[in-house]
Write an enzyme that holds these catalytic residues in place. Structure first.
Site, PDB file in Angstrom:
ATOM      1  N   LYS A  21       0.843  -1.208   0.000  1.00 60.09           N
ATOM      2  CA  LYS A  21       0.000   0.000   0.000  1.00 60.09           C
ATOM      3  C   LYS A  21       0.879   1.258   0.000  1.00 60.09           C
ATOM      4  CE  LYS A  21      -0.304  -0.045   5.030  1.00 60.09           C
ATOM      5  NZ  LYS A  21      -1.080  -0.572   6.170  1.00 60.09           N
TER       6      LYS A  21
ATOM      7  N   TYR B 206      15.982  29.771   6.559  1.00 60.47           N
ATOM      8  CA  TYR B 206      14.862  30.464   7.208  1.00 60.47           C
ATOM      9  C   TYR B 206      14.998  30.417   8.726  1.00 60.47           C
ATOM     10  CZ  TYR B 206      12.658  30.068   2.619  1.00 60.47           C
ATOM     11  OH  TYR B 206      12.378  30.149   1.286  1.00 60.47           O
TER      12      TYR B 206
HETATM   13  C1  PLP Z   1      -0.366  -1.731   6.679  1.00 59.01           C
HETATM   14  C2  PLP Z   1      -0.974  -3.018   7.006  1.00 59.01           C
HETATM   15  C3  PLP Z   1      -0.192  -4.167   7.172  1.00 59.01           C
HETATM   16  C4  PLP Z   1       1.325  -4.141   7.149  1.00 59.01           C
HETATM   17  O1  PLP Z   1       1.794  -3.506   8.306  1.00 59.01           O
HETATM   18  P1  PLP Z   1       3.356  -3.379   8.632  1.00 59.01           P
HETATM   19  O2  PLP Z   1       3.389  -2.866  10.003  1.00 59.01           O
HETATM   20  O3  PLP Z   1       3.913  -2.415   7.657  1.00 59.01           O
HETATM   21  O4  PLP Z   1       3.950  -4.725   8.478  1.00 59.01           O
HETATM   22  C5  PLP Z   1      -0.836  -5.365   7.390  1.00 59.01           C
HETATM   23  N1  PLP Z   1      -2.183  -5.418   7.460  1.00 59.01           N
HETATM   24  C6  PLP Z   1      -2.966  -4.345   7.321  1.00 59.01           C
HETATM   25  C7  PLP Z   1      -4.436  -4.485   7.404  1.00 59.01           C
HETATM   26  C8  PLP Z   1      -2.393  -3.097   7.094  1.00 59.01           C
HETATM   27  O5  PLP Z   1      -3.168  -2.022   6.949  1.00 59.01           O
END
Ligand code: PLP
Length: 407
Positions: A75, A301
């Site tokens: 994702k 800045y």
């Molecule tokens: C993001 C996510 C994962 C993976 O999580 P990590 O901590 O990056 O391993 C697994 N399951 C779901 C539902 C997620 O949203």
């Protein structure tokens, strides 16, 4: 003037002047000017995706989970690394059973990139979008009250059952069907004959005590469903945190994200000792300016940094719009050549400045590494610690527009 010629003219300092194509073509031909439209100009910051590191991390996750199939969570642009680039490296690995995303567009992007292994959408899609996803063999998540009716309609249009996974909410309170309401709902869903349940899954809150309670709720649901002869499919629950700390939850498949990319999920020191990972992304830029400060001269800045003695600085054309955090001034360092230099002053939208010291040991054009496996201080977890940032934010905020190369 067309765009190509304008860029060439601008590069020659001739923008706005009446330029004939002849001499410009001659200068580019002579190789003195290499501003090719469509390629990354050499002073753009870039990302290197380390394919060997990705493969090694997958093998390490397999070791931690006794060879469980891995549903790779890609994702958010594969945690900033780049969806197509990363999935392309992961797909050929036997340990990778498939991919999981949250956004429908990401599922389609995987298919557009030629990914053929199973893709699970952990979000919601409906109507034409759901149909488009299922036609491209994307597996849906079943969890909403309306699923039996929606899936019945969809299956009728497709003339085939819709494949997906039941998403159970065991206490996360974010997505999924509440575990205490799921059974009657599943009976209705299964009775439609509109779905093929390929899996059942949940997400942990990663609160150590409560994880156990969540697991019991999941286990109870799974046992009951099994005893009733209702569909269950493969069970999966463990994210990277679960891969390391919840062996009882490895089940039929594990579902890590961040560990694949080489960052530790929860307790870096403990996790590094259990199984070391290699950061699979490198954030690079080239020095665009080297300048000496006099005593009393300030930097950027707010003048947060004022030189107390003459010192050299180097400017890098990478800033917080690229994903390099503003908080880098709290203690991040940058590798140029074989030395680390502290970030000073302020990280602005597209610039960062490092203190070089009393000698000008860097030059314009030098390659700088801001994050990566090249030095311990540049590892995402160390950078997160040094700057008070979350390692998840650090990776996922890498700008999607940075050029990426797989190395
Ligand atoms: C993001 C996510 C994962 C993976 O999580 P990590 O901590 O990056 O391993 C697994 N399951 C779901 C539902 C997620 O949203």
């Amino acid at each position: 003037m067309d765009r190509r010629r304008f860029v060439q003219a601008a590069g020659l300092g001739l923008a706005g002047a009446a330029v004939s194509p002849g001499p410009i073509a001659a200068s580019t031909g002579a190789g003195r000017l290499d501003v090719r439209v469509g390629l990354s100009p050499p002073f753009d910051p870039w990302l290197e995706i380390d394919a060997a590191a990705l493969r090694a991390n997958v093998a390490r996750i397999s070791r931690l989970t006794d060879g469980r199939p891995i549903l790779a969570v890609v994702k958010n642009n594969a945690y900033g690394l780049g969806l197509a680039e990363t999935a392309g490296v992961l797909e050929p690995l036997d340990a990778i059973a498939g991919f999981a995303v949250v956004k429908p567009s990401a599922a389609l992007e995987l298919r557009d990139a030629g990914i053929e292994k199973p893709v699970l959408l952990m979000g919601l899609a409906e109507g034409e979008q759901a149909e488009a996803l299922v036609r491209r063999q994307v597996e849906l998540s079943f969890y909403d009250e309306g699923a039996p009716e929606r899936m019945t309609r969809l299956a009728r249009r497709l003339q085939a059952p819709v494949r997906g996974h039941v998403y159970l909410d065991t206490g996360m309170g974010r997505m999924g069907i509440a575990y205490h309401r799921a059974l009657p709902w599943l009976r209705i869903l299964a009775a439609t004959d509109a779905v093929e349940v390929a899996g059942t899954f949940m997400a942990f809150t990663e609160e150590t005590e409560f994880d156990r309670e969540q697991y019991l709720r999941f286990r109870t649901y799974a046992d009951t469903v099994q005893n009733l002869g209702l569909p269950l499919g493969r069970l999966h629950a463990a994210s990277s945190n679960g891969v390391y700390h919840l062996p009882y939850a490895h089940l039929d498949m594990v579902r890590p994200g961040i560990a694949i990319y080489g960052a530790y999920p929860s307790r870096p020191d403990e996790e590094r000792a259990m199984q070391e990972l290699t950061p699979a992304v490198r954030l690079c830029a080239r020095v665009v300016r080297v300048e000496q400060l006099r005593t009393g001269d300030g930097v950027s800045y707010g003048r947060n940094y004022v030189a107390t003695a003459p010192t050299w600085t180097a400017t890098l054309p990478v800033g917080h719009t690229d994903g390099y955090p503003r908080s880098a001034v709290e203690g991040a360092r940058v590798l140029i050549g074989d030395r680390l230099y502290p970030v000073i002053g302020a990280v602005s939208a597209s610039h960062s400045i490092v203190e070089v010291g009393p000698e000008p040991t860097v030059a314009v054009g030098d390659r700088a590494v801001l994050m990566g496996s090249d030095h311990e201080a540049l590892e995402p977890n160390r950078l997160a610690e040094a700057t008070g940032a979350s390692v998840y934010d650090l990776l996922m905020h890498l700008s999607p527009s940075l050029p990426r190369t797989v190395v």
